[in-house]
Design an enzyme around this catalytic site. Structure first.
Site, PDB file in Angstrom:
ATOM      1  CE1 TYR A 177      17.753   5.831  14.980  1.00 30.04           C
ATOM      2  CE2 TYR A 177      18.339   6.249  12.692  1.00 30.04           C
ATOM      3  CZ  TYR A 177      17.436   6.340  13.726  1.00 30.04           C
ATOM      4  OH  TYR A 177      16.213   6.914  13.515  1.00 30.04           O
ATOM      5  N   PRO A 213       9.628  -1.020  17.222  1.00 30.30           N
ATOM      6  CG  PRO A 213       7.850   0.490  17.114  1.00 30.30           C
ATOM      7  CD  PRO A 213       8.248  -0.840  17.670  1.00 30.30           C
ATOM      8  CE  LYS A 245      19.119  -0.633  13.397  1.00 28.76           C
ATOM      9  NZ  LYS A 245      19.352   0.209  12.276  1.00 28.76           N
ATOM     10  CE1 TYR A 271      15.256   8.462  16.656  1.00 31.52           C
ATOM     11  CE2 TYR A 271      13.883   6.855  17.775  1.00 31.52           C
ATOM     12  CZ  TYR A 271      14.551   7.275  16.646  1.00 31.52           C
ATOM     13  OH  TYR A 271      14.516   6.506  15.509  1.00 31.52           O
ATOM     14  CG  HIS A 326      17.222  13.744   8.804  1.00 25.61           C
ATOM     15  ND1 HIS A 326      16.191  13.321   9.598  1.00 25.61           N
ATOM     16  CD2 HIS A 326      16.662  14.500   7.831  1.00 25.61           C
ATOM     17  CE1 HIS A 326      15.054  13.799   9.131  1.00 25.61           C
ATOM     18  NE2 HIS A 326      15.309  14.508   8.056  1.00 25.61           N
TER      19      HIS A 326
HETATM   20  P1  FAD Z   1       5.388  -7.252   5.652  1.00 20.58           P
HETATM   21  O1  FAD Z   1       5.724  -5.850   5.304  1.00 20.58           O
HETATM   22  O2  FAD Z   1       4.440  -7.486   6.772  1.00 20.58           O
HETATM   23  O3  FAD Z   1       4.841  -7.932   4.320  1.00 20.58           O
HETATM   24  C1  FAD Z   1       4.206  -9.203   4.332  1.00 20.58           C
HETATM   25  C2  FAD Z   1       3.233  -9.275   3.193  1.00 20.58           C
HETATM   26  O4  FAD Z   1       2.729 -10.603   3.086  1.00 20.58           O
HETATM   27  C3  FAD Z   1       2.028  -8.371   3.390  1.00 20.58           C
HETATM   28  O5  FAD Z   1       1.855  -7.533   2.281  1.00 20.58           O
HETATM   29  C4  FAD Z   1       0.874  -9.337   3.606  1.00 20.58           C
HETATM   30  O6  FAD Z   1      -0.352  -8.857   3.091  1.00 20.58           O
HETATM   31  C5  FAD Z   1       1.344 -10.560   2.824  1.00 20.58           C
HETATM   32  N1  FAD Z   1       0.766 -11.819   3.284  1.00 20.58           N
HETATM   33  C6  FAD Z   1       0.584 -12.248   4.561  1.00 20.58           C
HETATM   34  N2  FAD Z   1       0.034 -13.460   4.586  1.00 20.58           N
HETATM   35  C7  FAD Z   1      -0.180 -13.816   3.292  1.00 20.58           C
HETATM   36  C8  FAD Z   1      -0.725 -14.966   2.678  1.00 20.58           C
HETATM   37  N3  FAD Z   1      -1.177 -16.003   3.389  1.00 20.58           N
HETATM   38  N4  FAD Z   1      -0.796 -15.002   1.335  1.00 20.58           N
HETATM   39  C9  FAD Z   1      -0.322 -13.976   0.580  1.00 20.58           C
HETATM   40  N5  FAD Z   1       0.217 -12.848   1.129  1.00 20.58           N
HETATM   41  C10 FAD Z   1       0.290 -12.782   2.456  1.00 20.58           C
HETATM   42  N6  FAD Z   1      11.057  -0.869  10.107  1.00 20.58           N
HETATM   43  C11 FAD Z   1      12.132  -0.118   9.745  1.00 20.58           C
HETATM   44  O7  FAD Z   1      13.110  -0.681   9.227  1.00 20.58           O
HETATM   45  N7  FAD Z   1      12.173   1.240   9.915  1.00 20.58           N
HETATM   46  C12 FAD Z   1      11.145   1.907  10.505  1.00 20.58           C
HETATM   47  O8  FAD Z   1      11.189   3.134  10.611  1.00 20.58           O
HETATM   48  C13 FAD Z   1       9.998   1.133  10.943  1.00 20.58           C
HETATM   49  N8  FAD Z   1       8.933   1.753  11.482  1.00 20.58           N
HETATM   50  C14 FAD Z   1       7.790   1.023  11.697  1.00 20.58           C
HETATM   51  C15 FAD Z   1       6.684   1.707  12.133  1.00 20.58           C
HETATM   52  C16 FAD Z   1       5.495   1.011  12.313  1.00 20.58           C
HETATM   53  C17 FAD Z   1       4.298   1.789  12.750  1.00 20.58           C
HETATM   54  C18 FAD Z   1       5.425  -0.391  12.064  1.00 20.58           C
HETATM   55  C19 FAD Z   1       4.131  -1.160  12.266  1.00 20.58           C
HETATM   56  C20 FAD Z   1       6.529  -1.070  11.620  1.00 20.58           C
HETATM   57  C21 FAD Z   1       7.714  -0.378  11.428  1.00 20.58           C
HETATM   58  N9  FAD Z   1       8.853  -1.026  10.941  1.00 20.58           N
HETATM   59  C22 FAD Z   1       9.981  -0.280  10.677  1.00 20.58           C
HETATM   60  C23 FAD Z   1       8.841  -2.463  10.662  1.00 20.58           C
HETATM   61  C24 FAD Z   1       8.584  -2.775   9.183  1.00 20.58           C
HETATM   62  O9  FAD Z   1       7.417  -2.144   8.732  1.00 20.58           O
HETATM   63  C25 FAD Z   1       8.490  -4.295   8.999  1.00 20.58           C
HETATM   64  O10 FAD Z   1       9.578  -4.907   9.655  1.00 20.58           O
HETATM   65  C26 FAD Z   1       8.499  -4.683   7.503  1.00 20.58           C
HETATM   66  O11 FAD Z   1       7.281  -4.338   6.896  1.00 20.58           O
HETATM   67  C27 FAD Z   1       8.737  -6.190   7.325  1.00 20.58           C
HETATM   68  O12 FAD Z   1       8.655  -6.517   5.960  1.00 20.58           O
HETATM   69  P2  FAD Z   1       8.179  -7.963   5.475  1.00 20.58           P
HETATM   70  O13 FAD Z   1       8.249  -7.945   3.996  1.00 20.58           O
HETATM   71  O14 FAD Z   1       8.922  -8.996   6.212  1.00 20.58           O
HETATM   72  O15 FAD Z   1       6.687  -8.096   6.000  1.00 20.58           O
HETATM   73  C1  DHB Z   2       9.971   6.167  12.340  1.00 22.55           C
HETATM   74  C2  DHB Z   2       9.731   4.959  12.948  1.00 22.55           C
HETATM   75  C3  DHB Z   2      10.658   4.491  13.852  1.00 22.55           C
HETATM   76  O1  DHB Z   2      10.460   3.309  14.446  1.00 22.55           O
HETATM   77  C4  DHB Z   2      11.796   5.200  14.168  1.00 22.55           C
HETATM   78  O2  DHB Z   2      12.665   4.717  15.082  1.00 22.55           O
HETATM   79  C5  DHB Z   2      12.027   6.394  13.538  1.00 22.55           C
HETATM   80  C6  DHB Z   2      11.100   6.875  12.609  1.00 22.55           C
HETATM   81  C7  DHB Z   2       8.971   6.687  11.372  1.00 22.55           C
HETATM   82  O3  DHB Z   2       7.936   6.024  11.203  1.00 22.55           O
HETATM   83  O4  DHB Z   2       9.218   7.742  10.790  1.00 22.55           O
END
Ligand code: FAD
Ligand code: DHB
Length: 395
Positions: free
Chosen positions: A389, A297, A301, A205, A77
Site C-alpha cells: 500500500y 482504483p 496504485k 475501506y 495518515h
Molecule cells: P492520464 O492522467 O490519463 O493523463 C493522460 C493525458 O494525456 C491526459 O491529460 C489526456 O488529456 C492526454 N491525452 C490523451 N490523448 C491525447 C492526445 N491524442 N494528444 C494529446 N494529449 C492527449 N491512482 C493512484 O495512484 N491513487 C489513487 O488514489 C487513484 N484514485 C483514482 C480514482 C479515480 C476516480 C480514477 C479515475 C483514477 C484513480 N487513480 C488513482 C488512477 C490515476 O488517476 C491514473 O492512473 C493516472 O492519472 C495515470 O496517469 P497518466 O499520466 O498515465 O494518464
Molecule cells: C482514493 C482513491 C482510491 O482508489 C483509494 O484506494 C483510496 C483513496 C481517493 O480518491 O481518495
C-alpha cells in the site's frame, strides 16, 4: 499557414502524472522536452481523480523541489481502517513499514504543482492541441505533427517520443508485436465529493454484504466517498438520499461511529478493469502510465505506477545522453513490467478482497472474510498489505 518545425530532445504526448513527472526528471538531467496536451490547462487541473500517494512518490516530489504546498496541505495518515463482519480494525502502516505513511494529496493538486513549476522553468507545455500524429518511429528523428491550440498545423522533431496519453490514448497502437492482458470486474465505483467535515481521521475501506464502501478525504471541508455500484450505472439513478443510506449502512458497522453528511456537489461512476500491455517500446517510441497499464482504483496504485514508469524512462534517457549507450532504454519494458505486475496483483487482490461479486459463491465469500481476518490478526499478512500500500521500493 503552418508554423516552422521546431525541435526538442524528447517529445511527450499527454500532461498527466506520467508526462509531467517525466518532463521534470529529464529537466533535472539537463534533457529538453516538450509536452503536447489535448485538454486545456483548466481541464487538466480541474479533473478529480486519484487521492493517495505512495511514500516514494512523496519523497520524489520533495526531491524535485515540488513538495512545499504538499507539505502544508496534504493529509498524512499512519495507516488505514478495514471494516468487515461488523468489526473495525486499524492497520498502522507507519509501524508495519518502519515509518512510511499514507499521503492524501489529490492528483489535480499534484498536477497544478508540476505544471506551475514546469512553466516557471520555461519548460514548454502546449495545451489544447489536436490531431497529434506520430511519425518515423524507427528512425533517429521521430516526429510529432499536430494542430496547435490556435488552429495552426505544426511539427515537432525529436530524438525520442513518449506516449503518456492515458488509457484512451493512441500511442500504444504504434507498439508492434504487443500482447495485451486484461480483466474486467463486474462492478464499478460511484464516487462523490461532499462539503462536510471529516468523519474519521484516516481512510476507511469496508467490505459489507451490500457492497464495498470507501471513506477518503480531500480537505478539512471536502470529503471523498465511494460505494460499489454496477459497472455502467448512471449517477443520475443515485439520488442523494440513496447514496447516504448506502454509505451509512456499509460504513456504520461499529457502535458509536457515525458518518457526517453534507452537500454532494459531484457524482461520477468509474468502471473497473485491469490491463497490461507487455511491450512499452517500439523503435524510438516509449509508452508510460495508463497508456500501458490500468489498475482498478482499490489500493490507489495508478498514479504512482505512472510516476514509476517516468522514473525508469528518465534513467534510461539520462544514460543514453550521457554515454551514448541504449542498454538501459532497451531494458525499460522489463524493468517496468516487474513493478507493474506486482501493482496489478495488489490492486486485483484489494478489489476482490473488498467487493461483493454477484458471481461469487458463498464459499468464495467466506474465503474473502477469512483473508480479511488473517490480514488484521497476522503481523506477517498485515505487513505484506502495508508494504504494498505505501509502495514497494523502486528497483
Ligand atoms: P492520464 O492522467 O490519463 O493523463 C493522460 C493525458 O494525456 C491526459 O491529460 C489526456 O488529456 C492526454 N491525452 C490523451 N490523448 C491525447 C492526445 N491524442 N494528444 C494529446 N494529449 C492527449 N491512482 C493512484 O495512484 N491513487 C489513487 O488514489 C487513484 N484514485 C483514482 C480514482 C479515480 C476516480 C480514477 C479515475 C483514477 C484513480 N487513480 C488513482 C488512477 C490515476 O488517476 C491514473 O492512473 C493516472 O492519472 C495515470 O496517469 P497518466 O499520466 O498515465 O494518464
Ligand atoms: C482514493 C482513491 C482510491 O482508489 C483509494 O484506494 C483510496 C483513496 C481517493 O480518491 O481518495
Amino acid at each position: 499557414m503552418s508554423k516552422a518545425p521546431h525541435r526538442t530532445q524528447v517529445g511527450i504526448v499527454g500532461a498527466g502524472p506520467a508526462g509531467l513527472f517525466l518532463a521534470h526528471l529529464l529537466h533535472r538531467h539537463g534533457i529538453e522536452s516538450v509536452i503536447l496536451e489535448s485538454r486545456t490547462r483548466e481541464d487538466v487541473e480541474g479533473t478529480i481523480r486519484a487521492g493517495v500517494l505512495e511514500q516514494w512518490t512523496v519523497d520524489l516530489m520533495e526531491d524535485l523541489g515540488l513538495g512545499e504546498r504538499m507539505a502544508r496541505e496534504a493529509h498524512f495518515h499512519r495507516g488505514i481502517t478495514l471494516r468487515f463482519a461488523g468489526e473495525s480494525h486499524h492497520l498502522d502502516f507507519e509501524d508495519l513499514t518502519g515509518g512510511k505513511r499514507v499521503t492524501v494529496y489529490p492528483q489535480h493538486e499534484v498536477l497544478k504543482d508540476l505544471i506551475a513549476a514546469r512553466l516557471a522553468q520555461c519548460g514548454e507545455i502546449q495545451f489544447g492541441v489536436r490531431d497529434v500524429a506520430l511519425h518515423d518511429l524507427t528512425s533517429e528523428q521521430p516526429r510529432l505533427t499536430y494542430t496547435t491550440g490556435e488552429g495552426e498545423p505544426a511539427e515537432l522533431r525529436c530524438d525520442f517520443l513518449v506516449g503518456c496519453d492515458g488509457s484512451q490514448g493512441t500511442a500504444r497502437r504504434h507498439i508492434e508485436g504487443r500482447t495485451e492482458y486484461g480483466h474486467l470486474y463486474p462492478f464499478g465505483w460511484l464516487g462523490i465529493l461532499v462539503e462536510a467535515p471529516r468523519s474519521h481521521h484516516e481512510l476507511i475501506y469496508a467490505r459489507h454484504e451490500r457492497g464495498f464502501a470507501l471513506l477518503s478525504t480531500r480537505s478539512p471541508e471536502i470529503q471523498r466517498l465511494y460505494i460499489q455500484c454496477g459497472p455502467t450505472d448512471d449517477p443520475a439513478d443515485y439520488p442523494d438520499e440513496l447514496i447516504w443510506s448506502e454509505l451509512h449502512r456499509r460504513l456504520e458497522t461499529v457502535d458509536g461511529w457515525t458518518l457526517t453528511e453534507g452537500r454532494i456537489f459531484q457524482k461520477g461512476v468509474i468502471g473497473m478493469r485491469s490491463f497490461v500491455c507487455d511491450r512499452m517500446q517500439h523503435g524510438r517510441l516509449f509508452i508510460a502510465g495508463d497508456a500501458a497499464h490500468i489498475v482498478p482504483p482499490t489500493g490507489a496504485k495508478g498514479l504512482n505506477l505512472a510516476v514509476a514508469d517516468a522514473v525508469y524512462l528518465s534513467r534510461g534517457l539520462e544514460c543514453f545522453y550521457r554515454t551514448g549507450q541504449a542498454g538501459e532504454l532497451e531494458r525499460y519494458t522489463d524493468t517496468c513490467l516487474r513493478r507493474i505486475w506486482k501493482a496489478e496483483r495488489f490492486s486485483w487482490y484489494m478489489t476482490t478482497l473488498l467487493h461483493t461479486n454477484p458471481a461469487e459463491s458463498d464459499f468464495e465469500h467466506r474465503i474473502r472474510l477469512a483473508d480479511l481476518d488473517y490480514v488484521v490478526h497476522s503481523q506477517a499478512a498485515a505487513t505484506a498489505l502495508a508494504e504494498n500500500y505505501v509502495g514497494l521500493p523502486l528497483d
